[in-house]
Motif scaffolding. Structure first.
Motif, short mmCIF file in Angstrom:
data_model
loop_
_atom_site.label_atom_id
_atom_site.label_comp_id
_atom_site.label_asym_id
_atom_site.label_seq_id
_atom_site.Cartn_x
_atom_site.Cartn_y
_atom_site.Cartn_z
N TYR A 89 -6.03 -57.23 60.36
CA TYR A 89 -4.57 -57.14 60.44
C TYR A 89 -4.05 -55.92 59.68
O TYR A 89 -3.21 -55.17 60.18
N ARG A 140 -1.98 -52.46 61.01
CA ARG A 140 -0.72 -51.92 60.49
C ARG A 140 -0.89 -50.46 60.05
O ARG A 140 -0.01 -49.62 60.27
N ILE A 141 -2.04 -50.17 59.46
CA ILE A 141 -2.32 -48.78 59.06
C ILE A 141 -2.35 -47.88 60.30
O ILE A 141 -1.80 -46.78 60.31
N MET A 161 -0.80 -48.42 63.09
CA MET A 161 0.59 -48.30 63.57
C MET A 161 1.35 -47.21 62.78
O MET A 161 2.02 -46.36 63.38
N TYR A 162 1.22 -47.21 61.45
CA TYR A 162 1.90 -46.18 60.64
C TYR A 162 1.44 -44.78 61.05
O TYR A 162 2.23 -43.84 61.10
N ASN A 163 0.15 -44.65 61.32
CA ASN A 163 -0.39 -43.33 61.65
C ASN A 163 -0.01 -42.89 63.06
O ASN A 163 0.19 -41.70 63.29
N LEU A 165 2.86 -43.79 64.47
CA LEU A 165 4.30 -43.49 64.40
C LEU A 165 4.61 -42.20 63.65
O LEU A 165 5.52 -41.47 64.04
N ILE A 166 3.82 -41.90 62.59
CA ILE A 166 4.11 -40.65 61.85
C ILE A 166 3.82 -39.45 62.75
O ILE A 166 4.53 -38.44 62.69
N LYS A 201 4.96 -45.78 72.51
CA LYS A 201 5.70 -46.80 71.74
C LYS A 201 5.67 -48.14 72.46
O LYS A 201 5.54 -49.19 71.83
N LEU A 249 2.23 -49.62 72.07
CA LEU A 249 2.05 -50.04 70.68
C LEU A 249 2.79 -51.35 70.40
O LEU A 249 2.30 -52.23 69.70
N GLU A 250 3.97 -51.46 70.99
CA GLU A 250 4.76 -52.68 70.79
C GLU A 250 4.04 -53.90 71.40
O GLU A 250 3.99 -54.97 70.79
N LYS A 262 1.22 -54.74 69.17
CA LYS A 262 1.73 -55.36 67.94
C LYS A 262 2.07 -56.82 68.18
O LYS A 262 1.75 -57.69 67.35
#
Lengths: 207, 207
Positions: free
Chosen positions: B152, B156-157, B159-161, B163-164, B179, B182-183, B186
């Motif tokens: 998990y 999340r890591i 996802m952050y990468n 999105l950045i 996006k 990814l959604e 998620k």
């Protein structure tokens, strides 16, 4: 397993095989060390930048405390495996040995102690993840958030390992005391993590 | 960084220093490999036990799929660092070079692709964490739960990468498509994790 000699691949192989050590506890300690290292990276990328001059002192603190945590976590990873091996040794004592129960109970208490130390350490790291998430270099902000995720998951791993050991401990006062402290720690960790998750959402890093 | 040569301590040192690679993305891939390895350990401790004979086939599947994941994750860790270095190289192209924009945008797209692969892989691992959490040897159940936490947090890591990197990409269709996927991912990951967390609570591993 020796953090200075074991490669990433070897560690994965050792975790995956039929032997229960290294297991979740040792993995949790290594992952917490990665979390501390990410906080250090964010601090290193923030220090010396004009834009972040006002946070210079906080970032120096991050570096110092995370170095301390990483050293401690290396010890915890080793101690976790040792404590597990002691429990296994105690279980193998013939059941007609009158000392068996006492030795096993002592071994279980030590095996609960080590993940407890991990739980406390992940709480400390998460405090610094909050600092890097709030004030760290925006170019490395995903690394600060990543640090928070890893510290949080290491806390939960520590909790599972404390509880699995407590479930076999007969000393009710010991169990009660540990559960109470663990609950306090959990409330604190949940609060810190919730704050960071809100920050992440505000900054558009949650889809 | 080479998973077959880099020690745990060296990796931590490389993460913590002033260089942005290896950063969160590579750490996320390594942590996901730990998660897969923990699933393998639980499967190895379940296979061959009479009490769990009915889950033998599921556990063989866990072993096979997690071995595949681990190999893939090693590649992802390396590719993540390469992709980041390409972005850095593109940023350093003189601003009066008419090709700069195009090269940078292409590099950013690749840099978003790699954590996206990680995100998909953590979803796969989490499916197997659900199997080990439900049907694995009860003596190693804290390891199955630990695997879920790590998968998990790696998601999340990732996802952050993603999105950045998306935040600097100008191709609106590309961003929109990524996006959306990814959604979906998620939602799936959140659902799987929620189920496992409920199981953990039911089994008394939540304080």
């Amino acid at each position: 397993m020796n953090v200075e000699k074991t490669t990433l691949k070897e560690f994965c192989d050792m975790v995956s095989d039929k032997s229960p050590v290294p297991g979740g506890g040792a993995v949790g300690a290594i992952v917490a060390a990665f979390s501390a290292a990410l906080n250090q990276m964010v601090a290193n990328l923030t220090i010396g930048k004009k834009k972040y001059a006002e946070y210079e002192e906080s970032m120096e603190e991050v570096l110092e405390h995370m170095e301390y945590s990483r050293n401690k976590l290396q010890d915890i990873a080793t101690k976790d495996m040792e404590a597990f091996n002691e429990v296994m040794k105690a279980i193998k004592i013939p059941k007609d040995n009158p000392e068996r129960g006492k030795i096993l109970q002592e071994a279980l208490k030590k095996a609960a102690d080590v993940p407890f130390e991990l739980a406390r350490e992940t709480r400390n790291i998460l405090k610094y993840s909050q600092i890097t998430s709030k004030f760290g270099n925006k170019n490395a902000i995903s690394d600060a958030y990543s640090s928070a995720e890893l510290a949080y998951s290491s806390f939960r791993i520590a909790m599972y390992n404390v509880l699995i050991n407590l479930s076999s401990i007969k000393d009710e006062d010991f169990v009660k005391e540990y559960k109470e402290e663990l609950e306090d720690l959990k409330n604190e960790v949940d609060g810190l993590y919730k704050n960071i998750r809100e920050l992440i959402k505000e900054n558009g890093f949650e889809i």
